[in-house]
Design a protein around this motif. Sequence first.
Motif, short mmCIF file in Angstrom:
data_model
loop_
_atom_site.label_atom_id
_atom_site.label_comp_id
_atom_site.label_asym_id
_atom_site.label_seq_id
_atom_site.Cartn_x
_atom_site.Cartn_y
_atom_site.Cartn_z
N PRO A 37 0.82 -1.22 0.00
CA PRO A 37 0.00 0.00 0.00
C PRO A 37 0.85 1.27 0.00
O PRO A 37 1.84 1.36 0.73
CB PRO A 37 -0.80 -0.12 1.30
N LEU A 38 0.45 2.21 -0.83
CA LEU A 38 1.05 3.55 -0.76
C LEU A 38 0.25 4.41 0.21
O LEU A 38 0.79 5.30 0.85
CB LEU A 38 1.07 4.20 -2.14
N SER A 39 -1.03 4.13 0.29
CA SER A 39 -1.91 4.85 1.21
C SER A 39 -2.46 3.88 2.25
O SER A 39 -2.58 2.68 2.00
CB SER A 39 -3.05 5.52 0.44
N SER A 40 -2.80 4.40 3.41
CA SER A 40 -3.30 3.59 4.52
C SER A 40 -4.65 4.11 4.97
O SER A 40 -5.03 5.25 4.69
CB SER A 40 -2.32 3.62 5.69
N VAL A 41 -5.37 3.28 5.71
CA VAL A 41 -6.65 3.68 6.28
C VAL A 41 -6.37 4.46 7.56
O VAL A 41 -6.19 3.88 8.63
CB VAL A 41 -7.56 2.47 6.55
N VAL A 42 -6.31 5.77 7.43
CA VAL A 42 -6.05 6.63 8.58
C VAL A 42 -7.33 7.31 9.06
O VAL A 42 -7.35 7.94 10.12
CB VAL A 42 -4.98 7.70 8.26
N GLY A 43 -8.40 7.19 8.27
CA GLY A 43 -9.67 7.76 8.66
C GLY A 43 -9.56 9.24 8.97
O GLY A 43 -8.83 9.99 8.33
N ALA A 44 -10.29 9.65 10.03
CA ALA A 44 -10.28 11.05 10.43
C ALA A 44 -9.13 11.38 11.38
O ALA A 44 -9.02 12.52 11.83
CB ALA A 44 -11.60 11.40 11.09
N HIS A 45 -8.29 10.40 11.67
CA HIS A 45 -7.21 10.66 12.64
C HIS A 45 -6.34 11.83 12.22
O HIS A 45 -5.93 12.65 13.04
CB HIS A 45 -6.34 9.40 12.80
N LYS A 329 -7.32 1.86 24.57
CA LYS A 329 -8.37 2.88 24.43
C LYS A 329 -7.73 4.25 24.28
O LYS A 329 -8.10 5.22 24.95
CB LYS A 329 -9.31 2.83 25.63
N ASP A 330 -6.77 4.30 23.36
CA ASP A 330 -5.92 5.49 23.25
C ASP A 330 -6.17 6.31 21.99
O ASP A 330 -5.40 7.21 21.69
CB ASP A 330 -4.45 5.08 23.29
N HIS A 331 -7.22 6.03 21.24
CA HIS A 331 -7.42 6.74 19.98
C HIS A 331 -8.85 7.27 19.89
O HIS A 331 -9.78 6.73 20.49
CB HIS A 331 -7.15 5.82 18.79
N LEU A 332 -8.99 8.35 19.13
CA LEU A 332 -10.31 8.92 18.89
C LEU A 332 -10.25 9.82 17.67
O LEU A 332 -9.17 10.31 17.29
CB LEU A 332 -10.81 9.72 20.10
N THR A 333 -11.42 10.01 17.06
CA THR A 333 -11.56 10.93 15.92
C THR A 333 -12.78 11.82 16.13
O THR A 333 -13.49 12.16 15.20
CB THR A 333 -11.69 10.15 14.60
N ASN A 334 -13.00 12.20 17.38
CA ASN A 334 -14.18 12.98 17.74
C ASN A 334 -13.91 13.68 19.07
O ASN A 334 -12.82 13.59 19.62
CB ASN A 334 -15.42 12.08 17.82
N ASP A 335 -14.91 14.37 19.57
CA ASP A 335 -14.88 14.91 20.93
C ASP A 335 -15.63 13.98 21.86
O ASP A 335 -16.54 13.24 21.44
CB ASP A 335 -15.57 16.28 20.97
#
Length: 676
Positions: A37-45, A329-335
């Motif tokens: 892969p050149l690109s990864s699934v990083v989502g909204a991170h 439980k160390d990640h989030l893409t929101n408030d």
Amino acid sequence: MSRCAFALVCLVFFTSFLSSDTQVLFEDDFSGLRRGPLSSVVGAHTEYHYLPEAAPKGGWEVSTFGSDAASQRAWSVRSENGKHLLVQSQGNRRAYTHPIVVAGDELWADYSVSVRFAPGDASARTGLLFRYKNDRCYYFFGIEGQKAILLRVNHETGFHQPNETTLAETGFSWTPAGYLTATVRLAGNRIQADLDNRVSLSAEDSTYPSGRIGLLADGPVRFAAVKVTGLRAEADRVRLARTALLTEERSLQSANPKPAVWKKIQTEGFGVGRNVRFGDLDGDRVIDVLIGQVVHHGPKDSKSELSCLTAMTFDGKKLWQIGSPDGWKDHLTNDVGFQIHDLNGDGANEVVYCMNSEIIVAEGATGKTLTRAPTPTITSNQGQTSRILGDCLFFCDLRGNGHPKDIVIKTRYDQLWALDDKLELQWTAKCKTGHYPYAYDIDGDGKDELAIGYSMFDHDGRLLWSKDEQIQDHADGVAVVNFGERNGSVPRILLAASDAGMWFLDLKGQVLKNYWIGHVQNPAIADFRPDKPGLEAVSINFWGNQGIIHFFDASGAIYHDFEPTQFGSMCLPVNWTGQPGEFFLHNANVDQGGMYDGWGRKAVIFPDDGHPDMCNAVLDITGDCRDEIVVWDPYETWVYTQSDNPRAGRLYKPKRNALYNSSNYQASVSLPAWSE
């Protein structure tokens, strides 16, 4: 100029590219890239986290992707008959954004670029970008259906309505899977484009005088090789211009204080991404840290809440902990809802947070619960009732107490509730809430009005006006600010409206300006340019057009834009020098990060010392009026101050968003002020 004369000029100029005076500016057969892969699934991170996955690979950067995993996994390197290929594997039916990878130098002007490619979709737009300014402003040459087309793309004319101009086109018969070669030659405003030695298109256009190259594919395709050449004079010009820019930036960096490490603390096991709050917890008038780990109930990040709170000092002393820490439980893409705030106005901060469908007020020093109440209820379309988790918490003064004792709590996108300091309901309303509100006493009655999403509510919940029907998508940042562009100027409303671009409104909701410039978010307002009247604003794009930064003057006009990276940022204002002319922090990475000034120059860079660079925050911790930079990941937190800290004398001390109203989606406002 007649068509014959134009053709003759092109012939004379473009044959010079074949001379010995031509130099290779860039060449890639992708053999230097590892397969995969050149690109990864990083989502909204990467909206507000720096991740290495978003960094360039072998000189190429993935410039665009959507919220779907397929578009984020679209680009990869594969092999065919022992040769490496750059492959785009997904179909795209969105006209306003396209899968794009980019390379090269934005200073390139007169050059020749060629690419060999094998399209797999007979209807998809596929080909070459040149004089690329950003992933919404560029020239394109390639195929679309059974046509060869030469296009100019310049943002949009309306919501998801691309502003495209066909400069030239002609019929072109081809079959999928076979290789084609596209070549573009540029000289001033003259463009000559050839496809497979069978089709030749030409045009004159001066919209984009220079820019990078890119590859665009709305369907499956294999790219085999890319080559950029230019005359020696062009290569020399680019080299001299690049040297001049680097010299200017290095001089600027030398004149500014260097970042120096002030504190380091370890957070492994209870650390998190960008879900940290700052404030005085233990009453010693020193800023402390509150770290919130998160549990996601799904789907995705639509229902998230705190699972653990850890309070500590910047010396690494744990003050208290609520819940069970969990390193996963160390990640989030929101408030999620938690803040440090003196809710009752007694001079000591409380911690107000949501957990297990309750809103809880606790002592800042101990974490001991003072009061609690169930969160508001909602009813689903199926008639099921449930309590909200608390998307965020915002404090303001709706009752005119002279202190922000009122609490706004909301769902992710469609309903809000105003509570008093006893956690009792005052009023509720529905609207397109966007992500985070902003309060301002517009009518001067001592009570705040609430700007939330595209709506304005009076202190008692009465809807004053709404633009929900006029502005699409949702608000990714809202502020009410007097930009001070002239004597007697009045506050205006800034709306970073995600895919609907940027909007400026008056206090009655009348539209003053709007720009269809893509998915705009994370706006910041400050005095970035002391040479200009009033305040300036910056914004950054994300979904579908990551990384474009726009600068707005006090009148709301765009005065500059650039695309330093292909990911997002909080764009937090930084009072680094103690004098007007604030910077904004993009990220803390050694290579791709730094603080930028209002001209778009990198004014401060971070040392190559192994610091964490995933997250950042900006605030005055040491007390000399200037800002410190807090950088962290789930494992450790570092604090940078200035190399000349402390600094005495009268210093610039802007008035900022209160720390008790912190959000990953705040519109950061920094108003001019000075120390005594």
